[in-house]
Structures are given as C-alpha cells and as structure tokens.
Design a protein around this motif. Sequence first.
Motif, PDB file in Angstrom:
ATOM      1  N   VAL A   1       0.860  -1.211   0.075  1.00 40.39           N
ATOM      2  CA  VAL A   1       0.057   0.037   0.015  1.00 40.39           C
ATOM      3  C   VAL A   1       0.967   1.309   0.133  1.00 40.39           C
ATOM      4  O   VAL A   1       1.784   1.481   0.979  1.00 40.39           O
ATOM      5  N   VAL A   2       0.709   2.089  -0.919  1.00 40.66           N
ATOM      6  CA  VAL A   2       1.535   3.131  -1.207  1.00 40.66           C
ATOM      7  C   VAL A   2       0.600   4.549  -1.103  1.00 40.66           C
ATOM      8  O   VAL A   2      -0.290   4.723  -2.057  1.00 40.66           O
ATOM      9  N   ASP A   3       0.938   5.415  -0.061  1.00 38.10           N
ATOM     10  CA  ASP A   3       0.270   6.741   0.263  1.00 38.10           C
ATOM     11  C   ASP A   3       1.043   7.480   0.931  1.00 38.10           C
ATOM     12  O   ASP A   3       1.628   7.029   2.161  1.00 38.10           O
ATOM     13  N   ASP A   4       1.195   8.802   0.862  1.00 39.62           N
ATOM     14  CA  ASP A   4       1.909   9.654   1.637  1.00 39.62           C
ATOM     15  C   ASP A   4       1.071  10.042   3.006  1.00 39.62           C
ATOM     16  O   ASP A   4       1.736  10.733   3.825  1.00 39.62           O
ATOM     17  N   CYS A   5      -0.524   9.629   2.924  1.00 45.31           N
ATOM     18  CA  CYS A   5      -0.903  10.110   4.115  1.00 45.31           C
ATOM     19  C   CYS A   5      -1.188   8.971   5.042  1.00 45.31           C
ATOM     20  O   CYS A   5      -1.744   7.984   4.720  1.00 45.31           O
ATOM     21  N   GLU A   6      -0.860   9.268   6.241  1.00 44.81           N
ATOM     22  CA  GLU A   6      -0.873   8.060   7.351  1.00 44.81           C
ATOM     23  C   GLU A   6      -2.220   7.762   7.543  1.00 44.81           C
ATOM     24  O   GLU A   6      -2.576   6.193   7.554  1.00 44.81           O
ATOM     25  N   ASP A   7      -3.340   8.540   7.546  1.00 43.17           N
ATOM     26  CA  ASP A   7      -4.705   8.060   7.676  1.00 43.17           C
ATOM     27  C   ASP A   7      -5.209   7.017   6.399  1.00 43.17           C
ATOM     28  O   ASP A   7      -5.793   6.179   6.801  1.00 43.17           O
ATOM     29  N   ASN A   8      -4.673   7.222   5.320  1.00 44.80           N
ATOM     30  CA  ASN A   8      -5.284   6.747   3.969  1.00 44.80           C
ATOM     31  C   ASN A   8      -4.505   5.387   4.173  1.00 44.80           C
ATOM     32  O   ASN A   8      -5.233   4.268   4.025  1.00 44.80           O
ATOM     33  N   LEU A   9      -3.197   5.186   4.431  1.00 45.62           N
ATOM     34  CA  LEU A   9      -2.569   3.811   4.815  1.00 45.62           C
ATOM     35  C   LEU A   9      -3.288   3.085   5.688  1.00 45.62           C
ATOM     36  O   LEU A   9      -3.536   1.944   5.643  1.00 45.62           O
ATOM     37  N   PHE A  10      -3.747   3.654   6.873  1.00 39.58           N
ATOM     38  CA  PHE A  10      -4.289   2.940   7.848  1.00 39.58           C
ATOM     39  C   PHE A  10      -5.373   2.544   7.588  1.00 39.58           C
ATOM     40  O   PHE A  10      -5.658   1.002   7.768  1.00 39.58           O
ATOM     41  N   MET A  11      -6.374   3.157   6.733  1.00 37.54           N
ATOM     42  CA  MET A  11      -7.739   2.707   6.378  1.00 37.54           C
ATOM     43  C   MET A  11      -7.669   1.708   5.488  1.00 37.54           C
ATOM     44  O   MET A  11      -8.310   0.627   5.447  1.00 37.54           O
ATOM     45  N   GLN A  12      -6.752   1.753   4.402  1.00 37.47           N
ATOM     46  CA  GLN A  12      -6.658   0.746   3.452  1.00 37.47           C
ATOM     47  C   GLN A  12      -5.956  -0.596   4.081  1.00 37.47           C
ATOM     48  O   GLN A  12      -6.513  -1.785   3.675  1.00 37.47           O
ATOM     49  N   ILE A  13      -5.051  -0.503   4.957  1.00 37.32           N
ATOM     50  CA  ILE A  13      -4.592  -1.587   5.565  1.00 37.32           C
ATOM     51  C   ILE A  13      -5.612  -2.403   6.494  1.00 37.32           C
ATOM     52  O   ILE A  13      -5.758  -3.546   6.318  1.00 37.32           O
ATOM     53  N   GLU A  14      -6.333  -1.674   7.049  1.00 39.04           N
ATOM     54  CA  GLU A  14      -7.440  -2.265   7.965  1.00 39.04           C
ATOM     55  C   GLU A  14      -8.501  -2.834   7.169  1.00 39.04           C
ATOM     56  O   GLU A  14      -9.063  -4.107   7.358  1.00 39.04           O
ATOM     57  N   ILE A  15      -8.911  -2.262   6.167  1.00 41.93           N
ATOM     58  CA  ILE A  15      -9.989  -2.848   5.062  1.00 41.93           C
ATOM     59  C   ILE A  15      -9.420  -4.363   4.693  1.00 41.93           C
ATOM     60  O   ILE A  15      -9.965  -5.231   4.427  1.00 41.93           O
ATOM     61  N   LEU A  16      -8.029  -4.380   4.183  1.00 39.93           N
ATOM     62  CA  LEU A  16      -7.392  -5.609   3.674  1.00 39.93           C
ATOM     63  C   LEU A  16      -7.150  -6.688   4.849  1.00 39.93           C
ATOM     64  O   LEU A  16      -7.562  -7.874   4.564  1.00 39.93           O
ATOM     65  N   LYS A  17      -7.161  -6.173   5.895  1.00 36.64           N
ATOM     66  CA  LYS A  17      -6.981  -7.202   7.110  1.00 36.64           C
ATOM     67  C   LYS A  17      -8.393  -7.640   7.524  1.00 36.64           C
ATOM     68  O   LYS A  17      -8.632  -9.056   7.696  1.00 36.64           O
TER      69      LYS A  17
ATOM     70  N   SER B   1      -3.083 -11.355   4.507  1.00 35.79           N
ATOM     71  CA  SER B   1      -2.079 -11.458   5.569  1.00 35.79           C
ATOM     72  C   SER B   1      -0.626 -10.985   5.378  1.00 35.79           C
ATOM     73  O   SER B   1      -0.090 -10.734   6.488  1.00 35.79           O
ATOM     74  N   GLN B   2      -0.448 -10.810   4.192  1.00 37.00           N
ATOM     75  CA  GLN B   2       1.003 -10.222   3.944  1.00 37.00           C
ATOM     76  C   GLN B   2       0.895  -8.843   3.136  1.00 37.00           C
ATOM     77  O   GLN B   2       0.993  -8.392   2.275  1.00 37.00           O
ATOM     78  N   ILE B   3       0.771  -7.627   3.953  1.00 42.45           N
ATOM     79  CA  ILE B   3       0.376  -6.300   3.718  1.00 42.45           C
ATOM     80  C   ILE B   3       1.648  -5.555   4.268  1.00 42.45           C
ATOM     81  O   ILE B   3       2.056  -5.567   5.458  1.00 42.45           O
ATOM     82  N   SER B   4       1.910  -4.859   3.156  1.00 40.77           N
ATOM     83  CA  SER B   4       3.187  -3.928   3.608  1.00 40.77           C
ATOM     84  C   SER B   4       2.822  -2.436   3.278  1.00 40.77           C
ATOM     85  O   SER B   4       1.808  -2.197   2.488  1.00 40.77           O
ATOM     86  N   SER B   5       3.405  -1.257   3.606  1.00 47.66           N
ATOM     87  CA  SER B   5       2.933  -0.128   3.419  1.00 47.66           C
ATOM     88  C   SER B   5       4.325   0.657   2.873  1.00 47.66           C
ATOM     89  O   SER B   5       5.350   0.463   3.555  1.00 47.66           O
ATOM     90  N   CYS B   6       4.075   1.970   2.084  1.00 48.88           N
ATOM     91  CA  CYS B   6       4.938   2.793   2.084  1.00 48.88           C
ATOM     92  C   CYS B   6       4.610   4.210   1.899  1.00 48.88           C
ATOM     93  O   CYS B   6       3.656   4.535   1.170  1.00 48.88           O
ATOM     94  N   LYS B   7       5.141   5.221   2.415  1.00 47.46           N
ATOM     95  CA  LYS B   7       4.902   6.507   2.498  1.00 47.46           C
ATOM     96  C   LYS B   7       5.700   7.450   1.389  1.00 47.46           C
ATOM     97  O   LYS B   7       5.313   8.510   0.913  1.00 47.46           O
ATOM     98  N   ASN B   8       6.690   6.710   1.020  1.00 41.19           N
ATOM     99  CA  ASN B   8       7.879   7.556   0.164  1.00 41.19           C
ATOM    100  C   ASN B   8       7.746   6.759  -1.214  1.00 41.19           C
ATOM    101  O   ASN B   8       8.158   5.621  -1.518  1.00 41.19           O
ATOM    102  N   SER B   9       7.107   7.522  -2.423  1.00 33.78           N
ATOM    103  CA  SER B   9       6.969   6.857  -3.669  1.00 33.78           C
ATOM    104  C   SER B   9       8.248   6.437  -4.327  1.00 33.78           C
ATOM    105  O   SER B   9       8.227   5.575  -5.052  1.00 33.78           O
ATOM    106  N   SER B  10       9.352   7.102  -3.881  1.00 33.55           N
ATOM    107  CA  SER B  10      10.729   6.843  -4.617  1.00 33.55           C
ATOM    108  C   SER B  10      11.278   5.526  -4.102  1.00 33.55           C
ATOM    109  O   SER B  10      12.164   5.013  -4.692  1.00 33.55           O
ATOM    110  N   ASP B  11      10.671   4.910  -2.971  1.00 36.14           N
ATOM    111  CA  ASP B  11      11.098   3.607  -2.449  1.00 36.14           C
ATOM    112  C   ASP B  11      10.398   2.383  -3.057  1.00 36.14           C
ATOM    113  O   ASP B  11      10.698   1.245  -3.056  1.00 36.14           O
TER     114      ASP B  11
END
Length: 317
Positions: free
Chosen positions: A14-30, A35-45
């Motif tokens: 999940v790639v988003d610079d907004c912490e709230d958006n990351l949290f919401m998408q990860i929770e929906i996926l869970k 079960s194998q969910i990673s997140s990233c806030k920096n698009s260059s990574d």
Amino acid sequence: MIPADEIHQAKILVVDDCEDNLFMQIEILKMAGYSQISSCKNSSDVLALHVAHAYDLILLDMHMPGMNGLEVMARLREVEKDSYLPVLAITGDRGFKIAALEAGARDFLTKPYDMTEFQMRVRNMLEVRLLYKTVAEQGRMQKEMALHDALTALPNRRLLVDRIEKAMQHASRGHNMMAVMYMDLDGFKAVNDTHGHQTGDELLKMVADRLLRATRKEDTVARLGGDEFVVVLSDIAHVDDVVRPASKVLRFLSTPFEIGDLTVKVSASVGIAFYPGDGNDVEELLARADKALYDAKRAGKNRYHFSDLPMLLGAVM
C-alpha cells in the motif's frame, strides 16, 4: 480458479503519503483476510521494494510529493518489462484515470471509494495476477521440459546442440579448444533384459548423477536417449585436460550400482572429439566422437578412444 487461501496470502504493498489513508486501506485489507500487507509513504522507495519482494498487488496513490504515480509506474515497467504490472491506481482526480491506465495500471479506484468496491477490485486484480503467474510458470516448465530429458532431467539433444555451439564460439574467441565425450554403457541391454526396464531407468538416473559428480560445474552433461550420454568440456588446452575427466568418468561408472536389493555392474565406452581439430560444426563433432566410441568398444570396452589422437597431439603439444 485461484483458491481463496492463496489469494489471501498474496503480497500487497500500500503506497500513500497520508498516514490516515494507509491505516484505512490496511485495515480494510486485514478485514478481508489478507495477511501479507506492507506499506510505504515514500513513492521513490516503491521500485526497490518491488524488486526485493515481488508484490502481487501495489495499491498506488497517484498524487504524492516528489515522484507521482505515473512516474512510479514508468520505473516499475523497467523491471516488469513485458510482464504484468500489478498496480491498482488510486486518486481523487477522475482526470487521472485514462493516464493511469495508459501508464500500465491494471485497474483504477476513485476517492472516496466504497469499501465493498475496494475489496472486490483488490480481489479481482489479485486473482488475475495469480492466474498470470500460474500461466507464466507453466510456460517456463514447458520450456524446461522441451530442453531436458524427462527421465534424468539432464539437457536433451536440443539443449546440448546449443551448449556445444556456445563452447565452440568461446574456444574460437580464446584461440583454444573444446571437446565432447560421447559415451554409452557396456552391458546396459543385459540389465534391461534381466531385471526389467524399471531397473534400467533407475540405473540411468544413477549414471546421470555420477556423471554430474565426475565433471566440473561448467561442463555440460546431456542424455541423447537410451544409454547414450555426452559431456561437453570447454577451455581445453592440452590432451591431459580430457584424459583426467575421461578416466574419472570410467572409474565412477565402473563402480557397482546398488538398486534396491540388486548390485548392478556396468562400464562405459567413451569416444572423444575435439574442436577445431575434429570438426567445425556440432553434427560433425558428434559424428566423429560417436565413431571414436565404437572404436573404444571394438578395442575391448571400458575405455576411452580419441577420434584422431596423432593429429590432436600434434596440435596441442
């Protein structure tokens, strides 16, 4: 169809610079069972993460500081090349929809999105992605089967020809030689006739294993069919560079084989031909080595024989 448990074990980034958006998408996926969910806030990574982990799905926000989603997908295409780009583009700007799809995104989700729609698009994309990987793996396995012997898993004649051609090219560039050792088993027919083809097949598999152990990693060991095998030796500078491995092969194969309750004894006859002295193409080289093999049989078996030893010694001494 891909089993549900396999879909739920797919790797998602999940790639988003907004912490709230990351949290919401990860929770929906869970909640949906992933079960194998990673997140990233920096698009260059994203590129480095995908190269390291090979994600099955990347939920990519299109509007981020620094590198935007279109630029991220351009970098991802460099590593995926003609493969499937597993990106689900997410943005609040509907005008980005066509641009994202043209850039390679497989689907598009517009903010604000419905949770049920989010889950369905994720599941559909993952199912397609995993089907794509399954088909690609089947294609790879079919290609491997087309190039390898079904019984021993050694290269077959088709792959052997390619390996010999490459060894000849390498020898030519380095002003050196290469050699082929063409061999068959003395007494193999008697094993088949006495103990049956199943025992014969087990023997062939054990012979393949011993040949691999008797040769270098850079050499090619191939099976042509029946009890005929070929070893390709590259970087040959002197006759001793072949005498040693040929003697080792004879020694390894003359040691009795234990197959179930049976002790099976065979030996090998080996014919050896060199490039460029014995031939300038694959078929000529194999033909000369095959003839040398039968010279070895006529001389008493369990031995190696050179195609043209006087000429060879004159060329390398």
